[in-house]
Design an enzyme around this catalytic site. Sequence first.
Site, PDB file in Angstrom:
ATOM      1  N   CYS A 116       0.850  -1.209   0.000  1.00 26.28           N
ATOM      2  CA  CYS A 116       0.000   0.000   0.000  1.00 26.28           C
ATOM      3  C   CYS A 116       0.876   1.247   0.000  1.00 26.28           C
ATOM      4  CB  CYS A 116      -0.926   0.008   1.204  1.00 26.28           C
ATOM      5  SG  CYS A 116      -2.175  -1.280   1.153  1.00 26.28           S
ATOM      6  N   HIS A 117       1.932   1.210   0.792  1.00 20.08           N
ATOM      7  CA  HIS A 117       2.863   2.335   0.868  1.00 20.08           C
ATOM      8  C   HIS A 117       3.525   2.569  -0.493  1.00 20.08           C
ATOM      9  CE1 HIS A 117       5.606   5.106   2.801  1.00 20.08           C
ATOM     10  NE2 HIS A 117       6.654   4.400   2.411  1.00 20.08           N
ATOM     11  N   ALA A 118       3.903   1.500  -1.164  1.00 19.22           N
ATOM     12  CA  ALA A 118       4.516   1.608  -2.488  1.00 19.22           C
ATOM     13  C   ALA A 118       3.545   2.232  -3.483  1.00 19.22           C
ATOM     14  CB  ALA A 118       4.970   0.232  -2.974  1.00 19.22           C
TER      15      ALA A 118
END
Length: 141
Positions: A116-118
């Site tokens: 999700c962060h990516a």
Amino acid sequence: LTMLGLLLWGIGGVVVRQSSALLPQLPAFYRQTLLPMMENMQEKLEEIAMMIIANSGQARSDAFAALQEAKKGNFEDAEKLLKEAEESLQTAHESHRELLKMDASGEVTQVSILLCHAQDHLMGSALALDLIREMIVLYQK
């Protein structure tokens, strides 16, 4: 078979108990085959996520550096930095496409916070690059 299919097959084999000869083999099959496959998949997903984060972060940094050069009136340097930003973003998008292919084929069974962060980094960098490109046009006028 996907990893999830293999795992379900292993669990189903224990529950159904169609063959008593199969039962001693399932824990070994799980340890020797399924567990390494799942660990390798997790490592691959983490590697892809880190490639997306690193390359999209580089793209964002280059885009903001281009904006600083444009503010100084160095439009040639700004253009070079924008090209570098686009190349880094393209590399991030290639990693993202690999992830999407894996997901479409059923290889991705769960999504982590890192993924999700990516995705967040990728979308933020793409937006920053688009907006900075427009801002540089305004500085040129």
